[in-house]
Design an enzyme around this catalytic site. Structure first.
Site, PDB file in Angstrom:
ATOM      1  N   GLY A 208      47.264  46.847  34.112  1.00 28.15           N
ATOM      2  CA  GLY A 208      46.922  48.128  34.734  1.00 28.15           C
ATOM      3  C   GLY A 208      45.567  48.050  35.410  1.00 28.15           C
ATOM      4  CG  ASN A 209      44.450  50.249  38.463  1.00 31.00           C
ATOM      5  OD1 ASN A 209      44.036  51.399  38.378  1.00 31.00           O
ATOM      6  ND2 ASN A 209      45.600  49.949  39.078  1.00 31.00           N
TER       7      ASN A 209
END
Ligand code: C5P
Length: 410
Positions: A208-209
């Site tokens: 993810g980020n």
């Protein structure tokens, strides 16, 4: 700057800053507004109704039970006002407003307000940072109210902290700016993506980020306030959506692609504010991957949603907006993206300026111009972006008009 012809109710809560409401009423009137004042019992302990009667030419309303109102004064005022400004907004008054109480004239007027509601909070910094206060402030914002302040400065206690009421001139500026924008996006249909995407490695892990979704949600909230119809296609985030938006929850880039491609033709504007993952694991393991030797993960490209929309040519939305987050050569990279993805506007952020926080700094990059903006709240930046979108919509409408004329049979 003008509030010419605007009808504004100023509602006072009981706090020391009530004396500043006198100046606020004067300032609003100086800018051309017609002002009526409503006060709680507590407010009357701080400043006399007669002062406001003298200023506005009308006695303030202080009592829901007063016999000289034949009808329901809160309904009448709520209907009459283009804006209701609560100043000072105390912790108690905001808590009660957030929970829908309506047992005094200020709360009842708020409950009936058809126009934009503003709160100018004024309290000790410990009260302002209290979790209950923060929850209530968030609930009020979500229900469409605008908070003006508080600001950092000297408090009634003599300490310096966050909780001081904004100065009357700044409150008047805030009201004026919001009313100027009021409903200028009526009839506009806006689709916005927000948040990160999560790309599964196995049933419990993902790539993810750090995107929080705040920028996209702020644009959605401001667009709703300005009258647009808004659908948010949201990756996994931990913030509540603004009320009034339709929300489509997705997880991965491919789901986001599908959600947007199947909907975009019902919208005038598409804003890709999501931090879409460029890559996903080639294979998603069916079971949790076991610990072992070093692990190699093969990544494959995700579809580029913005580029796919840009490539739609004739059927593409009238205005297409993308974001660019860069660590170097920000503006140049944004300009390249503008061309490559056939977008109308790229909001370029320096990495670190906005990700996950409440403020952001950006450059607005369009075909003929670059507008660098100072660091500002995500809400203020959202309004700047929407101002540009409005201009781009006008230009697109003109273009379409010219094309229709050209194609029409003689
Ligand atoms: O190319 P880059 O990822 O920097 O472009 C960012 C812009 O493109 C953002 O508006 C983002 O939402 C969009 N994007 C997309 N699909 C991707 C990657 C980015 O729509 N797979």
């Amino acid at each position: 700057m003008s509030l010419q012809g605007k009808r504004i109710v100023v509602g006072l809560g009981g706090g020391i800053a009530a004396f500043k409401a006198v100046e606020l009423v004067r300032e609003l009137m100086r800018r051309g507004a017609e002002v009526r004042v409503v006060m709680t019992d507590a407010a009357r302990r701080f400043v006399g109704p007669i002062t406001f009667a003298g200023l506005t030419g009308k006695p303030p309303v202080t009592d829901l039970w007063a016999e000289d109102y034949a009808g329901e004064v809160h309904v009448e005022l709520g209907e009459w006002a283009d804006a209701v400004v609560i100043a000072p907004a105390t912790m108690n008054l905001m808590a009660r407003a957030a929970n829908g109480h309506a047992d005094d004239v200020v709360l009842a007027t708020l409950a009936c307000a058809k126009g934009q509601v503003f709160f100018a909070p004024a309290m000790h910094s410990r009260m302002w940072s209290h979790p209950a206060m923060q929850r209530n402030a968030e609930a009020l914002t979500r229900s469409g109210a605008v908070l003006l302040g508080p600001v950092i400065g000297p408090l009634a206690s003599g300490e310096i902290g966050l909780g001081r009421m904004m100065e009357p001139v700044e409150i008047a500026d805030g009201v004026e700016t919001h009313l100027a924008h009021a409903k200028d996006l009526e009839g506009v249909r806006l689709l916005i993506s927000a948040g990160p995407t999560h790309e599964d490695l196995d049933p419990v892990r993902f790539i993810g980020n750090r995107s929080s979704g705040r920028m996209g949600y702020a644009i959605a909230a401001q667009a709703l306030r300005r009258g647009a119809e808004v659908t948010i296609v949201s990756g996994p985030v931990h913030i509540p959506p603004p009320s009034g938006a339709e929300v489509v929850q997705v997880w991965s880039a491919r789901q986001m692609h599908e959600a947007i491609m199947s909907r975009f033709d019902a919208f005038d504007v598409v804003v890709m504010a999501a931090a879409v993952a460029d890559y996903r694991p080639h294979r998603r393991a069916g079971q949790k991957i076991k610990k072992g030797e070093n692990l190699q993960i093969e990544l494959v490209r995700n579809p580029d949603i913005l580029a796919d929309l840009g490539a739609k040519r004739a059927q593409r939305p009238a205005v297409l907006v993308g974001f660019a987050l860069e660590t170097e050569n920000l503006e140049q990279a944004a300009r390249e993206k503008l061309v490559k993805k056939a977008a109308d506007l790229i909001v370029a952020n320096e990495a670190g300026a906005g990700l996950g926080g409440d403020t952001n700094r950006a450059v607005l990059v369009e075909a003929g111009s670059s507008t660098p903006l100072p660091q500002m709240s995500k809400r203020a930046l959202a309004d700047q972006i929407l101002d540009r979108i409005r201009v781009l919509l006008h230009q697109a409408a003109h273009r379409q008009g010219r094309e229709a004329e050209r194609d029409a049979p003689n």
